[in-house]
Design a protein around this motif. Structure first.
Motif, short mmCIF file in Angstrom:
data_model
loop_
_atom_site.label_atom_id
_atom_site.label_comp_id
_atom_site.label_asym_id
_atom_site.label_seq_id
_atom_site.Cartn_x
_atom_site.Cartn_y
_atom_site.Cartn_z
N ASP A 147 0.68 -1.13 0.21
CA ASP A 147 -0.12 0.14 -0.03
C ASP A 147 0.89 1.49 -0.06
N HIS A 163 -4.69 0.61 -2.58
CA HIS A 163 -4.47 -0.65 -1.78
C HIS A 163 -4.22 -1.80 -2.77
N TYR A 164 -3.09 -2.39 -2.41
CA TYR A 164 -2.75 -3.67 -3.34
C TYR A 164 -3.68 -4.82 -2.78
N SER A 165 -4.11 -5.74 -3.87
CA SER A 165 -5.18 -6.39 -3.53
C SER A 165 -5.10 -7.91 -4.15
N TYR A 178 -4.73 -3.28 -7.86
CA TYR A 178 -4.83 -2.06 -6.95
C TYR A 178 -6.20 -1.59 -7.05
N ARG A 179 -6.71 -1.18 -5.91
CA ARG A 179 -7.92 -0.55 -5.68
C ARG A 179 -7.91 0.85 -4.99
N VAL A 242 -10.40 0.22 -10.11
CA VAL A 242 -9.74 -0.88 -9.80
C VAL A 242 -8.60 -1.19 -10.97
#
Length: 370
Positions: A147, A163-165, A178-179, A242
């Motif tokens: 993040d 935010h890395y997902s 990423y979101r 996204v």
């Protein structure tokens, strides 16, 4: 201690190769992989929209005023306007097209670091968005899986966390997911200019069928009578993105974007959300995904060759040459103790030396005879 002349040459070449490998890896490659000055990228999106038809609203046709599931296409154009050393000024434009509706083109100008792609302070007079420290239009090469990043939203002019997902694949390439989301009052001047600043009070009744029941209940006769005519409007916006970003090159191979703009008014000193004047849901087309994946693949191969294979090959060859030079540094010592170590004494030199010695012995004065 004597050292072979050939070993000195080989060792020098080896050290030079090692030095060039370091320069290539840590100086040339970072410089060569900066955002190009000729950046000019077009990406196609498709999706649906919810749109408020102002013509139908003015005519009192509530059924036709709010159009839902309208097919749209979006053309995104990112171009470098100028570069100055490590800074680039880029323009990011979105042109939305919908049948039977005219939507404003959004265009934003950013100053970014050509290596990190984070926003920086732009040159005087460039009119760039205040995005210092945040990503805007793209991710850097080899994006971090955490993040670490923030994103600048040009509609609300706010900076939000990214935010890395996890990971996935797109177009045959491995991608990081990423979101990021932004929400707040609309602060973009161009968008505000395209939205109505007020609504005639007479149209409030027309809006009733489009509003939630709790909002309609708040419009009591007393509350409506207290409203100004026309009724002033404010707007909030929300954006949810996204991004599926190539883990090697930073190219966003796929992306989904949801944007929503909602009209508000003040009723009895309370803020009341009326209805969305625009809601867009769109994603990158399959054709653009294939093109972007191909671009990422080509750039990734070049990045591997120049950034990894070439420095490693140069460093390996240089190290081998240095080791060879060290092992072969001392010349062999001849049995008669003469010679320079690289070549044995020549026979002609021995004969000449013997002749000189004979001549010396034959001279009365003890010097070499003329």
């Amino acid at each position: 201690m004597r050292i072979r002349r050939s070993s000195v040459i080989v060792g020098t070449v080896g050290i030079s190769l090692l030095a060039f490998a370091v320069i290539l890896k840590f100086v040339i490659v970072p410089f060569a992989t900066r955002l190009p000055a000729d950046t000019d990228l077009t990406v196609g999106y498709e999706g649906t929209a919810t749109l408020l038809d102002n013509t139908a609203l003015q005519a009192g046709d509530a059924r036709a005023a709010l159009r839902t599931d309208v097919p749209i296409t979006v053309d995104r154009h990112v171009v470098a306007l100028s570069t100055d050393g490590g800074t680039a000024v880029i323009q990011d434009s979105l042109a939305v097209k919908a049948t039977g509706a005219k939507l404003p083109t959004s265009s934003y100008t950013y100053a970014v670091d050509r290596s990190t792609l984070r926003g920086v302070r732009g040159p005087a007079g460039a009119g760039v968005e205040p995005a210092e420290g945040a990503l805007t239009s793209a991710f850097p090469i080899s994006p971090a899986r955490d993040d670490l990043y923030t994103y600048y939203d040009p509609v609300t002019r706010t900076v939000v966390p990214v935010h890395y997902s996890g990971t996935d694949s797109r177009g045959g390439r491995k991608v990081n997911i990423y979101r990021f989301s932004a929400e707040g009052p609309v602060r973009n001047a161009a968008l505000l200019h395209a939205l109505p600043a007020a609504l005639p009070k007479s149209l409030l009744g027309t809006l009733a069928p489009l509003l939630p029941a709790d909002v309609v209940a708040a419009f009591t006769p007393t509350a409506v009578a207290a409203l100004a005519d026309p009724v002033p409007l404010t707007f909030t916006a929300s954006t949810d993105i996204v991004a599926y970003v190539d883990e090697q090159t930073g190219v966003a191979i796929d992306q989904t974007i949801a944007q929503r703009v909602v009209a508000h008014t003040s009723l009895a000193r309370q803020d009341v959300a009326l209805l969305p004047v625009m809601a867009l849901d769109f994603h990158i087309t399959q054709a653009s995904i294939r093109d972007l994946a191909h671009t990422a693949s080509s750039a990734g191969l070049l990045l591997t060759l120049v950034g990894l294979v070439a420095p490693l090959a140069l460093a390996t060859l240089g190290l081998l040459l240095v080791v060879y030079a060290l092992v072969r540094r001392s010349p062999p010592v001849p049995e008669n103790g003469t010679g320079d170590g690289d070549q044995p004494p020549r026979e002609t030199d021995s004969v000449a030396a013997a002749g000189e010695a004979t001549a010396t012995e034959a001279s009365p004065s003890g010097t070499t005879a003329p």
